[in-house]
Design a protein around this motif. Structure first.
Motif, PDB file in Angstrom:
ATOM      1  N   VAL A  91     -13.412  23.381 -19.722  1.00  0.00           N
ATOM      2  CA  VAL A  91     -13.892  24.571 -19.030  1.00  0.00           C
ATOM      3  C   VAL A  91     -14.521  25.542 -20.034  1.00  0.00           C
ATOM      4  O   VAL A  91     -13.924  25.826 -21.085  1.00  0.00           O
ATOM      5  N   TRP A  93     -15.992  29.473 -20.151  1.00  0.00           N
ATOM      6  CA  TRP A  93     -16.013  30.675 -19.323  1.00  0.00           C
ATOM      7  C   TRP A  93     -16.536  31.878 -20.085  1.00  0.00           C
ATOM      8  O   TRP A  93     -16.538  31.910 -21.316  1.00  0.00           O
ATOM      9  N   THR A 164      -7.652  32.405 -19.792  1.00  0.00           N
ATOM     10  CA  THR A 164      -7.744  31.132 -20.506  1.00  0.00           C
ATOM     11  C   THR A 164      -6.582  30.213 -20.136  1.00  0.00           C
ATOM     12  O   THR A 164      -6.772  29.023 -19.827  1.00  0.00           O
ATOM     13  N   LEU A 167      -6.879  28.949 -16.550  1.00  0.00           N
ATOM     14  CA  LEU A 167      -7.871  27.878 -16.464  1.00  0.00           C
ATOM     15  C   LEU A 167      -7.297  26.551 -16.964  1.00  0.00           C
ATOM     16  O   LEU A 167      -7.567  25.486 -16.404  1.00  0.00           O
ATOM     17  N   ALA A 168      -6.508  26.628 -18.034  1.00  0.00           N
ATOM     18  CA  ALA A 168      -5.953  25.399 -18.622  1.00  0.00           C
ATOM     19  C   ALA A 168      -4.989  24.685 -17.678  1.00  0.00           C
ATOM     20  O   ALA A 168      -4.787  23.473 -17.802  1.00  0.00           O
ATOM     21  N   SER A 173      -9.084  21.033 -14.622  1.00  0.00           N
ATOM     22  CA  SER A 173      -9.239  21.353 -16.049  1.00  0.00           C
ATOM     23  C   SER A 173      -8.439  20.361 -16.886  1.00  0.00           C
ATOM     24  O   SER A 173      -7.312  20.000 -16.533  1.00  0.00           O
ATOM     25  N   ILE A 177     -10.380  24.613 -23.440  1.00  0.00           N
ATOM     26  CA  ILE A 177     -11.148  25.751 -22.939  1.00  0.00           C
ATOM     27  C   ILE A 177     -12.053  26.298 -24.038  1.00  0.00           C
ATOM     28  O   ILE A 177     -11.644  26.421 -25.205  1.00  0.00           O
TER      29      ILE A 177
END
Length: 615
Positions: A91, A93, A164, A167-168, A173, A177
């Motif tokens: 990912v 971002w 972060t 997202l992980a 995912s 990241i």
């Protein structure tokens, strides 16, 4: 003048300044069977395995203090079915104060498609791309102060960490990241690194500040008024941002967005006048912010950043303003795996390099993130860490690499001010130039008003200036203070002046030199703290030492190097009647500009791209 005689004194080490293969933009998915990985070229390592279009969704993510931030998530689609890909992917971002959904003021342009770095182009190679509104801005809940530096507020310090790690943990995912972005969104990556999220493996910050004071108050020349002041009758900045906010998918009746905008009440746009590095703002309500320039500078957090283990590929452009020096200082102070690319063009300008040479920064993003987030051994970290463009270089040799910055082979040559002249010969006779301060100098003008002009004789041969110039200027004034600006320009035989924003400035009362708290590349360092203020003694000669913005350019034979000394920067206060200033150029007061001169590499690169290659 005989520049050749100066260059002959240099000890040149050309092995440290090598040419890499052509930088022509090549689709990363080229199926020719070759495997090439070099700056601007990437063949055979990474394929566009998913559809050209992508799916976008949005939602709120809750921070540790309960504040909800709005996030857009862009995921690839299967080429055949058009379904959203469920395979766990890396990912990328962006943490942005500039609207996660729309670029600029247009609801026609998605941020991921149009913001510098255009990360949406990486989605089809197997990446998820996300954008997040800063707390207190656009669709995010919370309170913002300092606008595009709001991530440094106490309540926001760990937002990037929390995003972060969220997202992980998502099913789509793979836990690796990265971050991307330019300017304030380059700075937000620096801020994220200070908190070292465990899953943040690599970042690609472009055009960011290393020491924020030097960006906001360059040379100690503080703005006369709040630069974000709103003209009477115009919407407030927060109102304009709120009008562009995009609701998240689940907010079908707009109630969540309305609540978020209500949460924005009391936004503090700016800290107002914060003239010194150690000044406190009277407008910020966050007591923990304290000395804002120090609090919001990556240079303050060197230990934390260096301990983070996050790999960085930094980028900047030669024609930038005060953001330009940041990455040069960063790469010399970070002990992490780092790379730096310096391109032609202005702030966050990705188009100019493509138009001039075909170089595509997104190819570099793909190479970098493939290595760090996918484990593809493409050799990117085996290359020299610095890659840079030189203006006016022979065709095919405009791009070069180096294993260190400043270049180890640079020769710092002093050019002394004479009667309208610049010369490597030290002054032997008394001399000075007197003028009344004017406020209308503009770089790039053939006969600038309001400036003292010094030029070399037409050059006998091409010379290359690559690095950080500096100036030692002896001055006096009828006033007890004044602003002094030095601009280096290229003057063609027909009088045409070309400027690449090679400029430095200093407020005379802020001239006190000090030991830098970090590697300052050997350049003059000023603390710019209130206790260092030293007024001029009217009529007394005083030396000002300050750095000038870095550049890499070749001045052609027959051209002249011009130094323009002017007396106003952005923020200079007009004084009436205008003071009279004197610039001294005699043996006791040898005013001079110091230029970093390096040997010119003339060997062309086989297959080098031609100019004006289509974007």
């Amino acid at each position: 003048m005989r520049i050749k005689q100066v260059l002959q004194t240099c000890t040149l080490t050309l092995s440290l300044l090598i040419l890499l293969p052509t930088v022509a933009t090549v689709a990363a998915g080229d199926d020719s069977g070759d495997r090439i990985s070099a700056p601007g070229r990437y063949i055979g390592y990474s394929q566009p395995i998913y559809a050209d279009d992508f799916a976008i969704s949005s939602q709120y993510v809750t921070m540790r203090d309960g504040t909800k931030l709005a996030i857009d998530i862009c995921r690839p689609k299967d080429k055949t079915t058009g379904e959203v890909v469920e395979t766990p992917l890396p990912v990328l971002w962006m943490h942005t104060p500039y609207n996660r959904r729309y670029n600029g003021n247009s609801k026609e342009n998605l941020t991921v498609d149009h913001y510098a770095g255009t990360a949406s182009r990486l989605i089809k190679y197997g990446y998820v791309v996300a954008t997040v509104d800063f707390r207190g801005l656009f669709a995010s809940f919370g309170h913002n102060e300092g606008y595009n530096r709001g991530e440094w507020l106490s309540a926001a310090r760990y937002d990037a960490y929390d995003i972060t790690e969220w997202l992980a943990q998502q099913s789509w995912s793979n836990g690796n990241i990265g971050m991307w972005g330019c300017s304030a969104t380059g700075g937000s990556q620096m801020q994220a690194a200070t908190t070292a999220p465990p899953h943040l493996k690599a970042i690609f910050p472009m055009s960011f500040e290393f020491d924020v004071y030097d960006f906001r108050v360059p040379g100690g020349i503080s703005n006369v008024r709040d630069p974000r002041a709103t003209p009477p009758g115009q919407p407030l900045p927060q109102e304009r941002r709120d009008a562009m906010a995009a609701p998240v998918d689940s907010d079908t009746d707009g109630s969540l967005l309305k609540a978020a905008l209500t949460d924005h009440a009391g936004t503090v746009e700016s800290g107002g006048q914060i003239p010194f590095r150690d000044s406190y703002s009277k407008f910020f309500t966050d007591d923990a912010v304290g000395q804002w320039w120090i609090k919001s500078s990556p240079s303050t957090y060197l230990d934390e950043i260096n301990a983070s283990g996050i790999a960085m590929y930094m980028a900047v452009n030669w024609d930038e303003g005060a953001t330009k020096p940041g990455p040069f200082f960063a790469i010399n102070n970070f002990t992490l795996p780092t790379k730096l690319i310096i391109s032609p063009g202005g702030h966050c300008d990705c188009l100019t390099p493509k138009e001039l040479t075909g170089f595509d920064i997104v190819i570099e993003e793909l190479r970098f993130f493939d290595y760090w987030l996918k484990g593809i051994d493409n050799g990117i970290m085996d290359e020299d860490p610095v890659y840079f463009f030189t203006y006016n270089a022979p065709e095919g040799s405009e791009w070069r690499s180096a294993d260190a910055w400043p270049l180890p082979e640079e020769k710092r040559v002093e050019f002394y001010l004479g009667e309208g002249l610049l010369s490597t010969k030290e002054p032997e006779q008394p001399g000075k130039d007197e003028t009344e301060v004017t406020y209308d100098f503009r770089p790039g003008t053939e006969k600038p008003s309001g400036a003292l002009i010094y030029e070399t004789a037409p050059l006998d041969e091409d010379i290359q200036i690559t690095g950080h110039p500096e100036i030692k200027l002896w001055v006096s004034s009828t006033a007890d203070d004044g602003d002094f600006v030095a601009t280096i320009q290229d003057v063609a035989p027909d009088g045409t002046v070309t400027s690449y924003n090679v400029q430095g400035q200093l407020r005379a009362s802020m001239r006190k030199l000090a030991e830098p708290p970090y590697d300052n590349l050997g350049l003059p360092y000023h603390r710019f703290i209130e206790s260092d203020v030293t007024p001029l003694v009217p009529g007394e000669p005083t030396e000002l030492s300050f750095s000038i913005q870095p550049i890499s350019m070749i001045i052609k034979a027959g051209h002249k190097i011009q130094l323009a000394i002017s007396f106003a920067g952005r923020g200079t206060r007009r004084i009436e009647p205008a003071p009279e200033v004197t610039v001294y150029r005699d043996p006791a007061h040898p005013s001079r500009v110091i230029l970093p001169i390096v040997p010119i590499q003339t060997s062309p690169v086989d297959g080098a791209p031609s100019a004006n290659r289509a974007c």
